[in-house]
Design an enzyme around this catalytic site. Sequence first.
Site, PDB file in Angstrom:
ATOM      1  N   TYR A  26     -10.571  14.840  -5.694  1.00  0.00           N
ATOM      2  CA  TYR A  26      -9.806  14.229  -6.797  1.00  0.00           C
ATOM      3  C   TYR A  26      -9.246  15.324  -7.705  1.00  0.00           C
ATOM      4  CZ  TYR A  26      -8.723  11.322 -10.887  1.00  0.00           C
ATOM      5  OH  TYR A  26      -8.083  10.705 -11.937  1.00  0.00           O
ATOM      6  N   SER A  54      -6.440  17.028  -6.033  1.00  0.00           N
ATOM      7  CA  SER A  54      -5.218  16.203  -5.961  1.00  0.00           C
ATOM      8  C   SER A  54      -4.484  16.217  -7.293  1.00  0.00           C
ATOM      9  CB  SER A  54      -5.557  14.770  -5.531  1.00  0.00           C
ATOM     10  OG  SER A  54      -6.197  14.051  -6.576  1.00  0.00           O
ATOM     11  N   LYS A  55      -5.224  16.178  -8.396  1.00  0.00           N
ATOM     12  CA  LYS A  55      -4.566  16.145  -9.707  1.00  0.00           C
ATOM     13  C   LYS A  55      -4.018  17.516 -10.081  1.00  0.00           C
ATOM     14  CE  LYS A  55      -4.904  11.776 -10.524  1.00  0.00           C
ATOM     15  NZ  LYS A  55      -3.723  10.909 -10.638  1.00  0.00           N
ATOM     16  N   ASN A  73       0.840  -1.190   0.000  1.00  0.00           N
ATOM     17  CA  ASN A  73       0.000   0.000   0.000  1.00  0.00           C
ATOM     18  C   ASN A  73       0.883   1.250   0.000  1.00  0.00           C
ATOM     19  OD1 ASN A  73      -1.754   2.077   0.529  1.00  0.00           O
ATOM     20  ND2 ASN A  73      -2.850   1.004   2.169  1.00  0.00           N
ATOM     21  N   ILE A 118     -10.773   7.445 -19.711  1.00  0.00           N
ATOM     22  CA  ILE A 118     -10.126   6.261 -20.273  1.00  0.00           C
ATOM     23  C   ILE A 118     -10.860   5.052 -19.691  1.00  0.00           C
ATOM     24  CG2 ILE A 118      -7.935   4.984 -20.494  1.00  0.00           C
ATOM     25  CD1 ILE A 118      -7.790   7.878 -21.667  1.00  0.00           C
ATOM     26  N   ASN A 164       1.884   6.364 -11.341  1.00  0.00           N
ATOM     27  CA  ASN A 164       0.576   6.159 -11.976  1.00  0.00           C
ATOM     28  C   ASN A 164      -0.548   5.846 -10.987  1.00  0.00           C
ATOM     29  OD1 ASN A 164      -1.392   5.116 -14.171  1.00  0.00           O
ATOM     30  ND2 ASN A 164      -1.013   3.307 -12.884  1.00  0.00           N
TER      31      ASN A 164
HETATM   32  N1  LIG Z   1      -9.293   5.981 -16.207  1.00  0.00           N
HETATM   33  C1  LIG Z   1      -9.481   7.294 -16.326  1.00  0.00           C
HETATM   34  O1  LIG Z   1     -10.527   7.748 -16.869  1.00  0.00           O
HETATM   35  C2  LIG Z   1      -8.425   8.238 -15.835  1.00  0.00           C
HETATM   36  C3  LIG Z   1      -8.488   9.555 -16.290  1.00  0.00           C
HETATM   37  C4  LIG Z   1      -7.534  10.452 -15.848  1.00  0.00           C
HETATM   38  C5  LIG Z   1      -6.538  10.050 -14.997  1.00  0.00           C
HETATM   39  N2  LIG Z   1      -6.492   8.765 -14.557  1.00  0.00           N
HETATM   40  C6  LIG Z   1      -5.412   8.399 -13.628  1.00  0.00           C
HETATM   41  O2  LIG Z   1      -4.737   7.269 -14.126  1.00  0.00           O
HETATM   42  C7  LIG Z   1      -4.118   6.571 -13.041  1.00  0.00           C
HETATM   43  C8  LIG Z   1      -4.427   5.092 -13.186  1.00  0.00           C
HETATM   44  O3  LIG Z   1      -5.824   4.922 -13.069  1.00  0.00           O
HETATM   45  P1  LIG Z   1      -6.651   3.776 -13.802  1.00  0.00           P
HETATM   46  O4  LIG Z   1      -7.742   4.430 -14.522  1.00  0.00           O
HETATM   47  O5  LIG Z   1      -5.746   2.859 -14.497  1.00  0.00           O
HETATM   48  O6  LIG Z   1      -7.319   3.110 -12.503  1.00  0.00           O
HETATM   49  P2  LIG Z   1      -7.359   1.606 -11.935  1.00  0.00           P
HETATM   50  O7  LIG Z   1      -7.578   0.662 -13.042  1.00  0.00           O
HETATM   51  O8  LIG Z   1      -8.327   1.668 -10.802  1.00  0.00           O
HETATM   52  O9  LIG Z   1      -5.883   1.404 -11.374  1.00  0.00           O
HETATM   53  C9  LIG Z   1      -5.426   2.094 -10.245  1.00  0.00           C
HETATM   54  C10 LIG Z   1      -4.120   1.477  -9.812  1.00  0.00           C
HETATM   55  O10 LIG Z   1      -3.632   2.192  -8.663  1.00  0.00           O
HETATM   56  C11 LIG Z   1      -3.330   1.246  -7.644  1.00  0.00           C
HETATM   57  N3  LIG Z   1      -3.556   1.818  -6.314  1.00  0.00           N
HETATM   58  C12 LIG Z   1      -4.632   2.516  -5.882  1.00  0.00           C
HETATM   59  N4  LIG Z   1      -4.479   2.827  -4.600  1.00  0.00           N
HETATM   60  C13 LIG Z   1      -3.294   2.322  -4.195  1.00  0.00           C
HETATM   61  C14 LIG Z   1      -2.604   2.297  -2.962  1.00  0.00           C
HETATM   62  N5  LIG Z   1      -3.087   2.866  -1.857  1.00  0.00           N
HETATM   63  N6  LIG Z   1      -1.394   1.662  -2.914  1.00  0.00           N
HETATM   64  C15 LIG Z   1      -0.892   1.063  -4.007  1.00  0.00           C
HETATM   65  N7  LIG Z   1      -1.500   1.052  -5.208  1.00  0.00           N
HETATM   66  C16 LIG Z   1      -2.696   1.662  -5.294  1.00  0.00           C
HETATM   67  C17 LIG Z   1      -4.275   0.088  -7.897  1.00  0.00           C
HETATM   68  O11 LIG Z   1      -3.756  -1.083  -7.281  1.00  0.00           O
HETATM   69  P3  LIG Z   1      -4.693  -2.352  -6.932  1.00  0.00           P
HETATM   70  O12 LIG Z   1      -5.674  -2.507  -8.068  1.00  0.00           O
HETATM   71  O13 LIG Z   1      -3.706  -3.482  -6.884  1.00  0.00           O
HETATM   72  O14 LIG Z   1      -5.366  -2.057  -5.654  1.00  0.00           O
HETATM   73  C18 LIG Z   1      -4.272   0.021  -9.411  1.00  0.00           C
HETATM   74  O15 LIG Z   1      -3.154  -0.697  -9.870  1.00  0.00           O
HETATM   75  C19 LIG Z   1      -4.657   7.213 -11.767  1.00  0.00           C
HETATM   76  O16 LIG Z   1      -3.706   8.093 -11.230  1.00  0.00           O
HETATM   77  C20 LIG Z   1      -5.877   7.978 -12.262  1.00  0.00           C
HETATM   78  O17 LIG Z   1      -6.178   9.083 -11.426  1.00  0.00           O
HETATM   79  C21 LIG Z   1      -7.415   7.838 -14.959  1.00  0.00           C
END
Ligand SMILES: NC(=O)c1ccc[n+]([C@@H]2O[C@H](COP(=O)([O-])OP(=O)(O)OC[C@H]3O[C@@H](n4cnc5c(N)ncnc54)[C@H](OP(=O)(O)O)[C@@H]3O)[C@@H](O)[C@H]2O)c1
Length: 275
Positions: A169, A172-173, A78, A202, A105
């Site tokens: 959120y 934070s970003k 974590n 995404i 990420n």
């Molecule tokens: N998808 C979108 O629409 C979007 C848009 C803009 C920005 N983003 C950004 O892209 C990044 C990746 O997001 P995603 O969309 O790929 O989301 P996701 O599929 O939910 O993946 C999030 C990842 O972060 C890890 N994580 C979360 N909390 C954690 C913690 N406390 N300690 C360690 N690992 C942690 C998760 O690990 P576990 O699954 O193993 O728990 C997972 O691998 C994020 O920063 C998000 O804000 C996403």
Amino acid sequence: MQVISCCFTVCHSRMMNFAGKVVLITGASSGIGAETAVHFARLGADLVLAGRNAGALTKVVDACLEQGKRTPLAVTGNLEEDKHVKSLVKSTIERFKKLDVLVNNAGILEMGNIENTSLEQYDRIFDVNVRSVYNLTMQAVPHLTKTKGTIVNVSSICGVRSFPGVLAYCMSKATIEQFTRCVALELAPNQVRVNAVSPGVIVTPIQKRGGLSDTAYVHFLEEAKATHALGRPGEVSEVAEAITFLASEKSSFITGDSLPIDGGRHAMCPRVYAS
Ligand SMILES: NC(=O)c1ccc[n+]([C@@H]2O[C@H](COP(=O)([O-])OP(=O)(O)OC[C@H]3O[C@@H](n4cnc5c(N)ncnc54)[C@H](OP(=O)(O)O)[C@@H]3O)[C@@H](O)[C@H]2O)c1
């Protein structure tokens, strides 16, 4: 035949190549991070993959092995825990002796506005999306300085445009956007480059994990056709491509930037058309 082989050599030399480079990716067990890991594996990198879900991380390790034949180091934990952040960098150096690329990420999304976001939620979002990024970057900088490495932070359209209902959120970003620029200036004398990507919507599990129901998510993706100029949400591979570019020599004169991967959403402005 000679012409074909010559073309291949030229094209190949123009491709990104991470052979001999060590890349640490947080949030590699899901979504954007998982796809980014596979991209880096295809480009020959030695990978350190971090996430909490051990089973999901193992699947990503297998997917990387199919691409690159180099065994990634998977580290579960974590990122809110300082001990884990320290051990992540320690085990990277123990295994690979150096670090060339850090991809910050991992992130979480939670819904809520100024009237109903609790301080517990606020702290949780900032602990993962900001504090852990600060902490891990701080631990990684001495090693990145040695290799003249690069950092890519995963920000969001929510860091550069304002939306109601996802307040903590968005905040934070926005912090990650400023963090990227400031740290880029601080590390430029060391020839360490620091950039960000700011994705629009995404397709990943993040919105449902953040509280959207299945039905609401379908509606959200449908709305994304109108909220993105290109008329659709994005794919994880489109973000992964940008991350590998910013981490590579191909972007050698780019630092302190945040690249929108959002189908033009950052350039849009609400408009009512007269019929
Ligand atoms: N998808 C979108 O629409 C979007 C848009 C803009 C920005 N983003 C950004 O892209 C990044 C990746 O997001 P995603 O969309 O790929 O989301 P996701 O599929 O939910 O993946 C999030 C990842 O972060 C890890 N994580 C979360 N909390 C954690 C913690 N406390 N300690 C360690 N690992 C942690 C998760 O690990 P576990 O699954 O193993 O728990 C997972 O691998 C994020 O920063 C998000 O804000 C996403």
